[in-house]
Enzyme design. Structure first.
Site, PDB file in Angstrom:
ATOM      1  N   GLY A 133      -9.832 -11.880  32.589  1.00 44.51           N
ATOM      2  CA  GLY A 133      -9.783 -12.469  33.925  1.00 44.51           C
ATOM      3  C   GLY A 133     -10.502 -13.803  33.955  1.00 44.51           C
ATOM      4  O   GLY A 133     -10.607 -14.513  32.952  1.00 44.51           O
ATOM      5  N   GLY A 134     -11.074 -14.084  35.119  1.00 45.96           N
ATOM      6  CA  GLY A 134     -11.748 -15.373  35.300  1.00 45.96           C
ATOM      7  C   GLY A 134     -12.959 -15.538  34.408  1.00 45.96           C
ATOM      8  O   GLY A 134     -13.467 -16.655  34.239  1.00 45.96           O
ATOM      9  N   GLY A 165       3.105 -46.489  19.083  1.00 42.13           N
ATOM     10  CA  GLY A 165       2.102 -46.036  20.046  1.00 42.13           C
ATOM     11  C   GLY A 165       0.955 -45.326  19.354  1.00 42.13           C
ATOM     12  O   GLY A 165      -0.206 -45.403  19.787  1.00 42.13           O
ATOM     13  N   ALA A 166       1.281 -44.630  18.264  1.00 46.23           N
ATOM     14  CA  ALA A 166       0.240 -43.890  17.550  1.00 46.23           C
ATOM     15  C   ALA A 166      -0.757 -44.848  16.887  1.00 46.23           C
ATOM     16  O   ALA A 166      -1.932 -44.527  16.744  1.00 46.23           O
ATOM     17  CB  ALA A 166       0.868 -42.968  16.522  1.00 46.23           C
TER      18      ALA A 166
HETATM   19  C1  HXC Z   1     -18.712  -2.751  36.141  1.00 46.17           C
HETATM   20  C2  HXC Z   1     -18.149  -2.259  33.989  1.00 46.17           C
HETATM   21  C3  HXC Z   1     -17.254  -3.333  33.971  1.00 46.17           C
HETATM   22  C4  HXC Z   1     -17.126  -4.126  35.133  1.00 46.17           C
HETATM   23  C5  HXC Z   1     -17.204  -2.395  32.043  1.00 46.17           C
HETATM   24  N1  HXC Z   1     -18.071  -1.705  32.785  1.00 46.17           N
HETATM   25  N2  HXC Z   1     -16.678  -3.394  32.742  1.00 46.17           N
HETATM   26  N3  HXC Z   1     -18.874  -1.978  35.069  1.00 46.17           N
HETATM   27  N4  HXC Z   1     -17.862  -3.772  36.206  1.00 46.17           N
HETATM   28  N5  HXC Z   1     -16.305  -5.164  35.189  1.00 46.17           N
HETATM   29  C6  HXC Z   1     -18.849  -0.557  32.376  1.00 46.17           C
HETATM   30  C7  HXC Z   1     -17.987   0.655  32.175  1.00 46.17           C
HETATM   31  O1  HXC Z   1     -17.793   1.313  33.401  1.00 46.17           O
HETATM   32  C8  HXC Z   1     -18.835   1.466  31.223  1.00 46.17           C
HETATM   33  O2  HXC Z   1     -19.863   2.068  31.972  1.00 46.17           O
HETATM   34  C9  HXC Z   1     -19.473   0.404  30.366  1.00 46.17           C
HETATM   35  O3  HXC Z   1     -19.388  -0.791  31.095  1.00 46.17           O
HETATM   36  C10 HXC Z   1     -18.783   0.232  29.058  1.00 46.17           C
HETATM   37  O4  HXC Z   1     -17.407   0.058  29.310  1.00 46.17           O
HETATM   38  P1  HXC Z   1     -16.299   0.847  28.501  1.00 46.17           P
HETATM   39  O5  HXC Z   1     -15.037   0.762  29.281  1.00 46.17           O
HETATM   40  O6  HXC Z   1     -16.788   2.213  28.153  1.00 46.17           O
HETATM   41  O7  HXC Z   1     -16.212  -0.005  27.181  1.00 46.17           O
HETATM   42  P2  HXC Z   1     -14.968  -0.315  26.268  1.00 46.17           P
HETATM   43  O8  HXC Z   1     -14.189   0.938  26.037  1.00 46.17           O
HETATM   44  O9  HXC Z   1     -15.476  -1.056  25.101  1.00 46.17           O
HETATM   45  O10 HXC Z   1     -14.034  -1.274  27.139  1.00 46.17           O
HETATM   46  C11 HXC Z   1     -14.440  -2.582  27.463  1.00 46.17           C
HETATM   47  C12 HXC Z   1     -13.530  -3.163  28.543  1.00 46.17           C
HETATM   48  C13 HXC Z   1     -13.459  -2.239  29.741  1.00 46.17           C
HETATM   49  C14 HXC Z   1     -12.137  -3.373  27.956  1.00 46.17           C
HETATM   50  C15 HXC Z   1     -14.100  -4.535  28.897  1.00 46.17           C
HETATM   51  O11 HXC Z   1     -14.773  -1.859  30.104  1.00 46.17           O
HETATM   52  C16 HXC Z   1     -12.799  -2.837  30.910  1.00 46.17           C
HETATM   53  O12 HXC Z   1     -11.570  -2.924  30.974  1.00 46.17           O
HETATM   54  N6  HXC Z   1     -13.598  -3.232  31.909  1.00 46.17           N
HETATM   55  C17 HXC Z   1     -13.120  -3.792  33.126  1.00 46.17           C
HETATM   56  C18 HXC Z   1     -12.598  -5.164  32.873  1.00 46.17           C
HETATM   57  C19 HXC Z   1     -12.225  -5.858  34.147  1.00 46.17           C
HETATM   58  O13 HXC Z   1     -11.208  -5.544  34.748  1.00 46.17           O
HETATM   59  N7  HXC Z   1     -13.110  -6.727  34.601  1.00 46.17           N
HETATM   60  C20 HXC Z   1     -12.885  -7.520  35.719  1.00 46.17           C
HETATM   61  C21 HXC Z   1     -12.057  -8.676  35.201  1.00 46.17           C
HETATM   62  S1  HXC Z   1     -11.672  -9.777  36.460  1.00 46.17           S
HETATM   63  P3  HXC Z   1     -20.457   3.516  31.594  1.00 46.17           P
HETATM   64  O14 HXC Z   1     -21.471   3.764  32.663  1.00 46.17           O
HETATM   65  O15 HXC Z   1     -19.301   4.441  31.585  1.00 46.17           O
HETATM   66  O16 HXC Z   1     -21.030   3.342  30.262  1.00 46.17           O
HETATM   67  C22 HXC Z   1     -12.952 -10.771  36.425  1.00 46.17           C
HETATM   68  C23 HXC Z   1     -12.870 -11.765  37.493  1.00 46.17           C
HETATM   69  C24 HXC Z   1     -13.804 -12.884  37.224  1.00 46.17           C
HETATM   70  O17 HXC Z   1     -13.820 -10.730  35.659  1.00 46.17           O
HETATM   71  C25 HXC Z   1     -13.481 -13.910  38.245  1.00 46.17           C
HETATM   72  C26 HXC Z   1     -14.229 -15.141  37.981  1.00 46.17           C
HETATM   73  C27 HXC Z   1     -13.710 -16.217  38.855  1.00 46.17           C
END
Ligand code: HXC
Length: 521
Positions: free
Chosen positions: A175-176, A411-412
């Site tokens: 994502g972002g 140009g290059a």
């Molecule tokens: C809160 C999160 C989290 C998040 C992971 N965790 N991402 N908690 N917010 N965004 C937590 C999980 O719940 C888990 O907690 C621990 O971190 C480890 O994550 P796992 O899933 O067990 O790890 P893994 O299997 O290695 O997977 C990693 C991952 C996955 C692929 C990154 O965690 C995931 O898909 N996370 C969400 C990604 C996401 O959608 N993020 C938002 C993106 S949008 P526990 O307590 O179970 O250990 C974004 C917008 C930004 O970021 C905008 C900016 C402008």
């Protein structure tokens, strides 16, 4: 009797030690083991590798989230370790996201810690290294997380051109969350399944557009280093990523008010180049790898190539000449004949602007037949992208030295930095060819009617190409017009550049005051 009696100092220190031990454990043993099982180091282990032994000073150690929604657990440090330390004796700030704590996710406090690192780094003029390993915006903190990202992005932009910013991609970024790395100067990404970055992940990609793709094929280090150009350096493993960051820093000043670090390399600037004539064929149609010339040219053959695997028709990177850091921009005929396409132009322009922002002189090594023709490049905007190189070189006020080693067409020719665009000194080898276009194309345009009417057009074509080559397939026509400062023997190239750098050391060049320019993007 007092209701609360303050414990003595030794007890307070003991309490502090217990708390710090808790801090150091991050998300706990189980999470740390899981991190290790993926081949990843923890944030603290990474910082230990990065900084000179015992030099790291942590700040905001005890900061934690203010949010309580969804039973959010509080962790000291809030999933990111922040502070500064020394790298090879120089002060550098860093933050390292701790995946063992709430997946390294970014909430309000986590973001404010990164912002604080930037505020201090900007105040004192020191680089920032960000080690990214995060699940992205912390879902439980909702819009506060997004606001936090906004604050980090803003600091990235405020710091751009003031202090060097280096990102090590040491985990996921989705994502972002990919945009803070993208706003920094360099991204070093580790190879392997645990490391990836994309705006939209494979699951959503499948649902939304029906495309099935693996994590690595969508956003692994190799994909970003070869196809998207997002990644500047690929690291074999975590230690390698740290080593690359340190090596990169060794070429960079700490801020835009400093000169890049001089190093006594024990390699004389006046050294003659050996065997370069055999590296560069005089036949303009014979490709060769320009890096063989660069290795010969720079101190002790040490060249840190940036974007090594992307847009390889242009080679850019850092080296030293007589101990002084230079940025090299060179056409590489081993790829697409050294012609400039949209990616090569982007790659070069960004590198040129980085060097200019941080007082690093630029050396152009020219061997290009021109911009790449055809619908693919025109539709992708070769006009827009090609203009970036012209803009970047014209805008740059650092010393600019050009050496035309072989072809320099159209140009290059201009885009590789010529006098009228602002080059300070322009040299050419005797093998140089400088013209508006290549011989055959030129003759076909100039003699179109004659060729149509000729009894034997092939003979006429050959004759006219030969005449054209005689006139332009050398550096002397341009040198006579004052466009080339000197025609030099290849073996003297290092000496000439070394002397040019010395004379241009105190170069001053001024620009009209403005808010900022409007580079074609
Ligand atoms: C809160 C999160 C989290 C998040 C992971 N965790 N991402 N908690 N917010 N965004 C937590 C999980 O719940 C888990 O907690 C621990 O971190 C480890 O994550 P796992 O899933 O067990 O790890 P893994 O299997 O290695 O997977 C990693 C991952 C996955 C692929 C990154 O965690 C995931 O898909 N996370 C969400 C990604 C996401 O959608 N993020 C938002 C993106 S949008 P526990 O307590 O179970 O250990 C974004 C917008 C930004 O970021 C905008 C900016 C402008």
């Amino acid at each position: 009797m007092a209701l609360y009696e303050k414990p003595p100092m030794d007890k307070l220190i003991e309490e502090l030690k217990v708390l710090k031990e808790k801090v150091n454990k991050g998300g706990g043993e189980e999470k740390v083991n899981f991190q290790h099982s993926k081949g990843k180091l923890t944030a603290r282990e990474r910082l230990q590798l990065l900084f000179d032994e015992g030099s790291f000073s942590e700040i905001l150690t005890f900061a934690t989230t203010r949010s309580t929604e969804f039973g959010l657990n509080k962790f000291y440090g809030d999933g990111v370790i922040t502070g500064w330390g020394k790298i090879d004796g120089r002060q550098v700030f860093a933050y390292a996201q701790d995946f063992t704590v709430l997946g390294g996710s970014l909430g309000e406090t986590h973001a404010s810690k990164i912002v604080r690192v930037y505020e201090l780094a900007l105040k004192v003029g020191a680089p920032v290294i960000g080690i990214n390993d995060s699940g992205g915006a912390r879902i439980q903190e909702g819009a506060l997380s997004l606001e936090g990202y906004g604050a980090v992005f803003k600091m990235n932009v405020m710091a751009s051109g003031v202090i060097p910013q280096i990102t090590i991609m040491a985990g996921p970024a989705a994502g972002g969350a990919v945009y803070s790395p993208a706003l920094t100067d360099f991204i070093i990404m580790i190879k392997g399944d645990a490391y990836y970055m994309f705006v939209t992940g494979p699951e959503i990609t499948k649902v939304s557009i029906g495309e099935e793709v693996s994590y690595q094929d969508l956003g692994g280090a190799i994909v970003h280093a070869t196809k998207s150009g997002v990644v500047h350096f690929v690291a074999e493993n975590e230690q390698d990523a740290i080593n690359i960051a340190k090596r990169l820093l060794s070429y960079l000043p700490s801020n835009n008010m400093e000169e890049p670090p001089y190093m006594d390399t024990n390699d004389q600037g006046e050294r003659e180049l050996k065997g370069v004539e055999s590296i560069v064929p005089t036949d303009p149609l014979k490709p060769f790898d320009i890096r063989d010339l660069i290795y010969n040219l720079v101190d002790n053959g040490e060249f840190l190539e940036v974007h090594k695997l992307w847009a390889q028709n242009i080679t850019v990177g850092f080296g030293r000449i007589n101990g002084n850091v230079v940025g090299i921009v060179a056409n590489n005929s081993a790829y697409y004949g050294g012609a400039i396409d949209v990616d090569a132009a982007d790659k070069a322009a960004r590198f040129i602007r980085f060097c200019d922002a941080f007082n690093i002189p630029l050396i152009s090594l020219v061997d290009t037949p021109g911009y790449v023709p055809g619908t693919d490049q025109e539709y992708r905007g070769i006009i827009r992208h090609g203009a970036k190189m012209l803009y970047a070189f014209a805008e740059a006020t650092v010393p600019k030295i050009t050496v035309i080693v072989r072809r320099s067409y159209g140009g290059a020719h201009i885009a590789m930095s010529i006098k009228s665009l602002g080059a300070d000194l322009v040299y050419a080898w005797p093998s140089a060819e400088i013209a508006v276009t290549g011989p055959e194309g030129a003759v076909r345009i100039l003699y179109r009617k004659d060729l149509q009417n000729a009894q034997n057009p092939e003979d006429l074509l050959k004759e006219k190409i030969s005449e054209y080559r005689k006139l332009f397939a050398n550096p002397y026509w341009a040198a006579e017009k004052g466009l080339i400062d000197d025609v030099i023997e290849p073996k003297d190239t290092r000496k000439i550049i070394s002397r040019a750098l010395e004379i241009l050391k105190n170069k001053r060049e001024f620009r009209y005051p403005k808010k900022h320019g409007n580079i074609p993007l």
